[in-house]
Write a protein that holds these residues in place. Structure first.
Motif, short mmCIF file in Angstrom:
data_model
loop_
_atom_site.label_atom_id
_atom_site.label_comp_id
_atom_site.label_asym_id
_atom_site.label_seq_id
_atom_site.Cartn_x
_atom_site.Cartn_y
_atom_site.Cartn_z
N GLN A 1 0.99 -1.30 0.04
CA GLN A 1 -0.19 -0.16 0.18
C GLN A 1 1.03 1.30 0.12
N GLU A 2 2.26 1.15 0.35
CA GLU A 2 3.05 2.36 0.17
C GLU A 2 2.71 3.37 1.18
N LYS A 3 2.57 3.22 2.47
CA LYS A 3 2.07 4.29 3.38
C LYS A 3 3.30 4.99 3.79
N GLU A 4 3.06 6.01 4.97
CA GLU A 4 4.20 6.55 5.72
C GLU A 4 4.60 5.99 6.72
N LEU A 5 3.52 5.52 7.60
CA LEU A 5 3.50 5.35 8.72
C LEU A 5 2.95 3.94 8.81
N TYR A 6 3.93 2.86 9.40
CA TYR A 6 3.46 1.27 9.54
C TYR A 6 3.60 0.94 10.92
N LEU A 7 2.39 0.42 11.31
CA LEU A 7 2.13 -0.46 12.54
C LEU A 7 2.04 -1.83 12.44
N LEU A 8 2.95 -2.27 13.05
CA LEU A 8 3.34 -3.93 12.76
C LEU A 8 3.15 -4.64 14.34
N ASP A 9 2.19 -5.29 14.21
CA ASP A 9 1.90 -6.14 15.48
C ASP A 9 2.30 -7.48 15.48
N ASP A 10 3.47 -7.66 15.85
CA ASP A 10 4.28 -8.89 16.00
C ASP A 10 4.21 -9.66 14.70
N PRO A 11 4.65 -9.18 13.76
CA PRO A 11 4.56 -9.96 12.29
C PRO A 11 5.52 -11.27 12.53
N LEU A 12 6.68 -11.21 13.29
CA LEU A 12 7.61 -12.15 13.34
C LEU A 12 7.28 -13.15 14.35
N ALA A 13 6.20 -13.35 15.05
CA ALA A 13 5.91 -14.29 16.02
C ALA A 13 5.89 -15.65 15.36
N ALA A 14 5.07 -15.99 14.27
CA ALA A 14 4.80 -17.02 13.59
C ALA A 14 5.83 -17.71 12.67
N VAL A 15 6.94 -17.05 12.43
CA VAL A 15 7.96 -17.62 11.35
C VAL A 15 9.25 -18.04 11.98
N ASP A 16 10.04 -18.75 11.28
CA ASP A 16 11.15 -19.40 11.83
C ASP A 16 12.34 -18.37 11.75
N ALA A 17 13.46 -18.55 12.28
CA ALA A 17 14.62 -17.77 12.22
C ALA A 17 15.10 -17.16 11.14
N ASP A 18 15.45 -18.03 9.87
CA ASP A 18 15.58 -17.47 8.73
C ASP A 18 14.81 -16.57 8.06
N VAL A 19 13.36 -16.96 8.36
CA VAL A 19 12.45 -15.88 7.66
C VAL A 19 12.08 -14.73 8.39
N ALA A 20 12.32 -14.75 9.95
CA ALA A 20 12.31 -13.61 10.62
C ALA A 20 13.40 -12.72 10.32
N SER A 21 14.62 -13.32 9.94
CA SER A 21 15.49 -12.43 9.73
C SER A 21 15.45 -11.89 8.50
N HIS A 22 15.10 -12.59 7.68
CA HIS A 22 14.69 -11.99 6.08
C HIS A 22 14.08 -11.06 6.09
N LEU A 23 12.69 -10.99 6.93
CA LEU A 23 11.67 -10.15 7.22
C LEU A 23 12.26 -8.80 7.59
N LEU A 24 13.10 -9.08 8.83
CA LEU A 24 13.63 -7.99 9.48
C LEU A 24 14.64 -7.03 8.49
N HIS A 25 15.54 -7.57 7.94
CA HIS A 25 16.54 -7.06 6.99
C HIS A 25 16.18 -6.75 5.67
N LYS A 26 15.35 -7.51 5.01
CA LYS A 26 14.67 -7.21 3.58
C LYS A 26 13.57 -6.35 3.63
N CYS A 27 12.77 -6.45 4.51
CA CYS A 27 11.53 -5.63 4.74
C CYS A 27 11.37 -4.41 5.67
N ILE A 28 11.65 -4.86 6.93
CA ILE A 28 11.37 -3.69 8.16
C ILE A 28 12.56 -2.86 7.81
N LEU A 29 13.66 -3.27 7.80
CA LEU A 29 14.99 -2.55 7.48
C LEU A 29 15.23 -2.25 5.95
N GLY A 30 14.42 -2.79 5.26
CA GLY A 30 14.85 -2.79 3.58
C GLY A 30 13.98 -1.88 2.95
#
Length: 1486
Positions: A732-761
């Motif tokens: 949706q390309e918004k300016e403000l993102y509210l993320l309520d624990d999207p990393l809870a249900a994923v494994d370490a590889d995927v969580a790391s990927h989401l953190l670096h490629k998505c949240i920090l990327g």
């Protein structure tokens, strides 16, 4: 009139219209009756087809040419007539009249043919009725040709005028022959009888707009509806007229709708004036209803006296026919227009209900209650439109009938009237009780539908725990309360029916006794006319309670809907500060902000003294379970009540990117879920898929991103749902993102990927607020907020805040230990991607199965099912009591006729005088007034003598017998009313019980591929129909059928020759009703079919409301709702139109029958053959029979339409697939009391193969392993490795394709499912709580004492929370809304701790709790299940490192099974890779 006819025809006034002249038909009769009338009919019928053409053209040139010539020839034929010396054979005026009518008729027909020949749809020859009408004038041409032959027009001397007319006559006959040839052999390719072409084509071809563009005659006769009566899908129906289109209706309604406006005022402003104007139609129709009996009386008087001129008889006959036709048309148009206003109001109400749902504030009613507003309350509210005009029309009919009754028996009618009026207060009491019971019943219905909706949402967890019986018991308890109120309503209704059905006979007795005691003589005229009037008097009195009941029900539903509409709205203008944050670099500012989930702040409050969030920063939010993290995000999005303070957001109009803790997924394709209405941008889409680690998942799905996911995403794993929801927010390309624990249900590889490629990327340039319990991912945050008990207690850099919440010191990770925050690489939740629904998915990825729709007549098994539901014996007794009731009613009529015949036979010397001599000063309101009215259905009518006063002893004897028969009739009526109520109540209970049991035993694949709305529709609308609408209509049908049998019995015994009219009448009626019934059934099915998506869409909207608002998608969802509403309205409109189509035809057939008999009577009268008494009988019974057949067809059709609901319930009760049950090992007992057969707890898989559908890869491929009793087994593996499939096979939610599973050596496939699942326990990843108390959610069977419940709550650190909300008996709200997600998970854990199961399955049950609590819980599980077998699907590695052994799965196969240490020491093993990825993530530098 005789003089006018004589002048026109050139005949004598004594015989103005001779039927025969010499050896041939009279020329005037031929021209007027055989030519002018058929031509006029042809002109009118042709004009009906001047509107939008609807039939296909295979080549109609011959018919068009013939019709055009036939419009010219009559005008040419006038030349020899008008030019001297004239060419006969009749007067000039007659010939000009006949010729002009013929020319107009054929011109009209030519235009109709032209319109039909240019149509894109339909049949090749056009309507057969139109072609048949074209041949009606042919006999007149043939008779005229015979006349010319008799006159010798060809013989010398040949006159040019007659010869020219003869030649033109031959040309006309030739043109008619050519027309017939063009119709018989159209010359085009012979089409199919019906070629199915959808009226809404995907190639841009649009369906036709109903009515719009049609001629007024086409509208009156519904000719435009003809081609649309055969349809199969909702899109086949015509488009709505402009004024019924949802967009138009919404605009009209919104012009009068403001906040805080009363709903009824807005509806009145938008549609009220048009509706009130229809009262004029109602008034004229009511008046015309009385004209029929008056004109019948006058006509019989004319035939009887024989002194009036023939013109009077013609006027009476024409008036009778005209009033019948006009009355039928007006009543029909009134009904049609009222239904259209009803549809307008329905569209407005459903639209405003959905709009209100979109704008609801934090205080929201349960979903089931809102669904009831849509299904039940809106329909009850709209019953007002049918009841309001009846509320004044019925008293008007009552007043007129009373006046006529006074004309017959004088003041004697007062006794009967007083008796009738005495029942009005009784009826008022009954109506009040019915309304009160109705309100209570609707509340119980709301509770049942709400519980059913929750049950369907959590059906997987219910099946895991084997709670089907417990939940069924809860639903049936709600249903029992609902049926208790329904029972009161039905028995009160039965009392109403009894009182009003027995009233006519009782009133008649009172009137006759009063009349005799007043000293008057009792005659046949008085008896039968008074009986007819009493029956007419009863009709408004009988209907009035139902009208009042309809108004009261509408008022109840209006109040319920109004309360919903009065709920506070989501108002961002008032919620957020109008001024932006104080600093330009600040995107979010909260100052002294106090929030709560309820407006008075009774729940936990969230207080933020001061918070500023800078643009482009990453803000972490941490804290214990239930500390208010999700509440803070909800407060920012406006989903809480702001009790004070200030909330300022920069760029508020752009919305938020929101990923909720419980991902909201639509029943659509994965691509549609991600795009969420935004235009497809290939580059952005690829970036989002990559950032959210979805490419690998899409590659293994059947149709990639075009794969449909189940409702709420049930066909996906928890991690996949979370990532798709995250991808939707990112896209949706918004300016403000509210993320309520999207990393809870994923494994370490995927969580790391989401953190670096998505949240920090991808999101690095945006402002992000991230709630999580996995604190290691917050080390790169700019600021971390620490919440406690709803308060912001500390904010600062990660280095300051994180040590306060980390459960394990970071140094442990450096020593090679995997920290508690590490995550095993698993994200398949209980809902594995490849489970149940894969069976339903086609190769193109389509999961949603189109709702099946039966076709043709309602099957015999549906009738049998309802018969059995009532009970065979009870059904037979009901029918017997019905026949006895009708028989005693006929016996009462027969006794009266016998009494009168005895009076006539034993009359004294005063003798008989003609009935007309008894006519008093009442003039038009004569004693014969209603003698031949439709109301005297079963009354044998005799010639009307007047006799001398009878002896009081005779009167006493006859009245005693009559009263005795009436008393027996009253008892039979009471018996029938009570038994019918009992039978329909029993059927309602039985059908719901069967449906509930069958649905709960369906496999999970059914629920994955079936929208909840579709199932809820069965439990809501269809069950309501079986409860209420079907019994009401079935009651009317049985009464009509019994009345018809009684009428035929009287006809057959009294005047057998009248039965000769029945065969042709029956054929016509059969054809009309068969055509109508077929369409009506399909439309009812289509209406139900198009109602389910409305339910589903509304439920979906309520579930995803925060996401909708945050993304700014409310307008799009409203448009989608309008489209779904339009489809449903189209079916509703077509259904209304077909009812009126049937009604006008039945009414007109009746009018034609009566008019034809009157015409024949006049012809016989002219010939001196008419018998006034027999003619009166024929007219009265023909009119009665037609009305009764009309009622029978209508009630039968409507009953059949209602039986579609039984058919839909039976479809699930009979045809729904069931889970294989196996066999029991011991005698049947309820699950809590089952003797335990599982004593050790060993689990063994032997070569288990699982294939969800042929063609898909094996989900489990030869899995073999054994778990020893008491052993702790961890299960790891990457996505789609088959971890969750192990649990599904173990619990037999799916059956293995090969191999077997043994528990303590017992093959699970041989066990009863209840026995199997009751001995296993599971802690699911997604918690399921249903509405009810904490106690009911912990212990549905009520087996444990309070001490045990408090003990497990203490062990799960929930005791304080439960005390704060009110203890064990406090309500948890719909799906546990009063608890946070983490608290719900803890409650599910407490539920498992209560069990005595030997085998426990854990699917990462603590993903949503903080690390300290998780550590304590792991210790609790170890202690409580020390001697039990535990299988753990691990997401956090610390949960399995203490396991005895670890099972490693890959692609459905076992690739490792050993102790954690041994697996770790194996070089390059998958387990070592998973451990390494978790270690790297934990030790990553900040």
């Amino acid at each position: 009139m005789e003089r006018v006819l004589a002048e026109l025809c050139g005949t004598s006034p004594a015989r103005p219209l001779p039927l025969w002249e010499g050896d041939t038909a009279g020329h005037c009769f031929t021209q007027l009756v055989l030519s002018a009338l058929p031509h006029a009919f042809l002109a009118v019928l042709s004009a009906c087809h001047w509107g939008t053409p609807r039939w296909v053209d295979p080549g109609w040139r011959l018919r068009l040419a013939a019709a055009f010539l036939l419009s010219i020839f009559p005008l040419l034929d006038l030349l020899p007539v008008v030019l001297p010396p004239g060419a006969g054979p009749g007067p000039i005026g007659l010939e000009v009249l006949a010729g002009c009518v013929a020319a107009v008729a054929w011109t009209s027909h030519s235009l109709a043919l032209w319109a039909l020949s240019h149509s894109p749809h339909g049949r090749s020859r056009g309507p057969w009725a139109l072609a048949l009408a074209a041949f009606l004038p042919a006999p007149a041409l043939v008779l005229t040709l015979l006349w010319h032959c008799q006159q010798g027009t060809f013989l010398p001397p040949v006159l040019p005028g007659p010869l020219a007319r003869l030649c033109l006559l031959i040309l006309q006959l030739a043109a008619v022959l050519a027309y017939g040839l063009g119709w018989a052999a159209p010359g085009g390719p012979s089409p199919e009888p019906w070629t199915h072409e959808p009226f809404l084509s995907s190639v841009g071809q649009e369906s036709e707009v109903a009515e719009d563009g049609e001629s007024w005659l086409s509208r009156l006769s519904y000719a435009w509806l003809g081609p649309l009566l055969r349809l199969r899908q909702p899109e086949d129906t015509c488009r709505l007229p402009h004024r019924l289109h949802p967009a138009y209706v919404a605009r009209a309604f919104q012009a009068h709708w403001q906040e805080d406006t009363q709903l009824w005022r807005a509806l009145y402003g938008a549609f009220g004036r048009c509706y009130l104007a229809l009262g004029l139609l109602k008034l004229v129709g009511t008046m015309l209803g009385f004209s029929g009996p008056l004109l019948l009386s006058l006509l019989v008087g004319f035939l009887e006296e024989g002194q009036e001129p023939l013109s009077h008889g013609l006027l009476y006959a024409l008036g009778l026919a005209g009033s019948a036709v006009l009355g039928a048309v007006l009543q029909n148009q009134y009904g049609y227009e009222v239904r259209k206003v009803t549809l307008q109001a329905r569209g407005a109400v459903l639209n405003i209900l959905y709009r209100k749902a979109l704008h609801l504030g934090p205080r929201r009613p349960p979903t089931g209650e809102v669904l009831n507003f849509l299904g039940t309350d809106s329909e009850r509210l709209l019953n007002f439109t049918g009841s309001f005009h009846e509320a004044w029309g019925l008293p008007l009919q009552l007043a007129i009938t009373l006046y006529l009754l006074y004309q017959q028996v004088g003041l004697a009618f007062v006794g009967g009237l007083v008796l009738a009026l005495l029942l009005v207060p009784v009826n008022k009491v009954i109506a009040t009780r019915i309304m009160a019971s109705n309100q209570e019943m609707l509340q119980h219905k709301d509770a049942r539908v709400k519980l059913m909706t929750e049950l369907l949402s959590g059906i997987r967890v219910i099946k895991f725990f084997g709670w089907e019986q417990a939940m069924a018991t809860r639903v049936e308890a709600c249903r029992a309360q609902e049926l208790g109120r329904l029972r009161v309503i039905k028995y009160l209704d039965a009392a109403c029916v009894y009182l009003w059905a027995a009233l006519p006979v009782v009133i008649s007795i009172v009137i006759f006794i009063t009349y005799v005691l007043m000293g008057h003589q009792l005659t046949a005229t008085k008896v039968f006319t008074a009986l007819a009037l009493v029956r007419m008097l009863i009709l408004p009195l009988n209907n009035f309670p139902w009208v009042i009941n309809g108004l009261l029900e509408a008022k109840v539903s209006l109040d319920r809907i109004q309360r919903f509409l009065d709920l506070p709205n989501y108002n961002p203008q008032a919620y957020y500060s109008p001024e932006p944050p104080s600093e330009p670099s600040t995107v979010l500012e909260l100052h002294e902000a106090l929030f709560s989930w309820d407006p008075i702040g009774s729940s936990q409050e969230t207080f933020i003294s001061h918070l500023k969030v800078k643009k482009g920063t990453l803000v972490g939010i941490v804290g214990k379970v239930g500390c208010g993290k999700s509440s803070l995000l909800a407060a920012i999005t406006g989903e809480l009540h702001r009790l004070g303070g200030r909330v300022a957001v920069w760029g508020l109009s752009k919305g938020f990117g929101l990923a909720t803790q419980e991902p909201w997924i639509q029943f659509a394709t994965i691509r549609d879920n991600i795009l969420f209405g935004k235009m497809f941008n290939a580059q952005l889409y690829r970036e989002v898929l990559e950032a959210c680690a979805l490419n690998e998942d899409l590659s293994v799905l059947p149709a990639g991103d075009q794969t449909e996911v189940g409702e709420k995403g049930v066909t996906l794993s928890g991690g996949q749902r979370a990532r798709i929801a995250l991808a939707r927010a990112v896209y949706q390309e918004k300016e403000l993102y509210l993320l309520d624990d999207p990393l809870a249900a994923v494994d370490a590889d995927v969580a790391s990927h989401l953190l670096h490629k998505c949240i920090l990327g991808v999101l690095s340039h945006t402002t992000r607020l991230l709630c999580t319990h996995r604190t290691e991912y917050l080390e790169k945050a700019d600021v971390v907020l620490l919440l406690e008990a709803g308060r912001l207690v500390q904010a600062g850099p990660p280095s300051e805040i994180l040590p306060l919440v980390q459960a394990v010191p970071k140094t442990q990770a450096e020593d090679g230990q995997v920290p508690g925050s590490g995550v095993a690489p698993l994200e398949q939740s209980l809902e594995d991607t490849s489970e149940g629904p894969a069976v339903e998915q086609s190769t193109c990825g389509r999961l949603l199965q189109e709702e099946s729709k039966k076709e043709g007549a309602v099957a015999l098994h549906v009738y049998r099912a309802y018969w059995r539901a009532v009970g065979c014996v009870l059904a037979l007794v009901i029918l017997l009591s019905l026949l006895l009731m009708q028989a005693t009613r006929n016996a009462a009529d027969w006794w009266l006729s016998y009494w009168i015949s005895q009076l006539r036979a034993g009359g004294n010397g005063s003798g008989e005088v003609p009935a007309s001599a008894t006519q008093g000063p009442s003039g038009l309101f004569s004693p014969k007034l209603l003698l031949f009215s439709p109301a005297s259905l079963c009354t044998p009518v005799f010639p009307l003598p007047t006799v001398a006063p009878n002896g009081s002893s005779d009167v006493s004897f006859y009245l005693t017998v009559y009263a005795t028969i009436a008393g027996i009739n009253s008892l039979c009526t009471l018996l029938r009313a009570v038994l019918f109520a009992a039978g329909t109540l029993r059927a309602a209970a039985t059908l719901h019980c069967r449906l509930l049991r069958r649905v709960l035993q369906a496999p999970v694949s059914f629920f994955d591929s079936t929208p909840t709305g579709r199932v809820v529709n069965r439990f809501s609308s269809d069950v309501a129909c079986v409860d209420d609408s079907l019994p009401f209509l079935l009651n009317i049908l049985l009464a009509n059928a019994a009345g018809l049998l009684g009428l035929l019995a009287v006809l057959g015994s009294g005047l057998p020759w009248l039965l000769l009219l029945l065969p042709p009448l029956s054929i016509v009626y059969y054809r009309v009703q068969r055509h109508y019934r077929a369409s009506s059934r399909e439309l009812r099915r289509l209406s139900s079919l198009t109602l389910s998506p409305l339910y589903t869409h509304l439920a979906d909207t309520l579930a995803g409301l925060p996401v909708l608002r945050a993304a700014g998608a409310t307008y799009r969802f409203e448009e989608e709702n309008q489209h779904l509403l339009e489809l449903n309205q189209r079916c509703q409109f077509a259904s209304c139109a077909t009812i009126q189509w049937l009604d006008i035809r039945l009414q007109l057939i009746g009018a034609v029958v009566v008019s034809a008999i009157a015409g024949i009577a006049l012809v016989q009268h002219q010939q001196g053959l008419a018998n006034p008494g027999l003619v009166g009988l024929v007219l009265s019974y023909a009119l009665s029979l037609t009305g009764l057949l009309s009622g029978l067809v209508s009630s039968f059709t409507q009953t059949e339409v209602m039986l579609v609901s039984v058919e839909r319930l039976e479809e699930y009760s009979r045809d729904l697939a069931q889970e294989p049950q196996g066999r029991r090992l011991q005698v049947h007992h309820p699950p809590p009391q089952l003797a335990s057969w599982l004593t050790q707890g060993s689990v063994e898989f032997q070569d288990v193969v699982l294939v969800y559908r042929p063609g898909l890869p094996h989900a489990l491929d030869g899995v073999t392993f054994r778990v020893q009793p008491g052993e702790k087994l961890g299960i790891v593996g990457r996505t789609a490795s088959g971890k969750s499939s192990l649990f599904l096979v173990l619990f037999r939610l799916v059956e293995p394709s090969a191999g077997r599973v043994l528990l303590d050596g017992v093959d699970t496939s041989q066990l009863d499912l209840t026995e199997l699942r009751s001995q296993l326990a599971i802690i699911p990843q997604e918690p399921f709580l249903f509405s009810g108390t904490v106690r009911e959610n912990l212990d549905p069977w009520g087996q444990h004492e309070d001490r045990a419940l408090w003990q497990v709550l203490e062990q799960c650190h929930l005791s304080e929370v439960v005390v704060s909300i009110g203890g064990l008996d406090s309500e948890v709200g719909e799906r546990g809304r009063s608890l946070s997600l983490g608290q719900r998970q803890l409650l599910c854990l407490a539920r498992a701790l209560l069990t005595d199961a030997k085998i426990l399955c854990i699917d990462e049950a603590t993903a949503s709790v903080d690390q300290k609590t998780d550590q304590l819980l792991q210790q609790t599980i170890c202690q409580r299940f020390a001697n039990k077998t535990v299988l753990t699907i691990a997401h956090r590695l610390n949960t399995i490192l203490n396991s005895d052994r670890v099972l490693v799965l890959h692609a459905g196969r076992v690739i490792g099974l050993d102790t954690p240490t041994s697996l770790h020491d194996q070089g390059h093993s998958m387990f070592q890779q998973l451990l390494q990825s978790g270690l790297e993530e934990a030790t990553a530098p900040p």
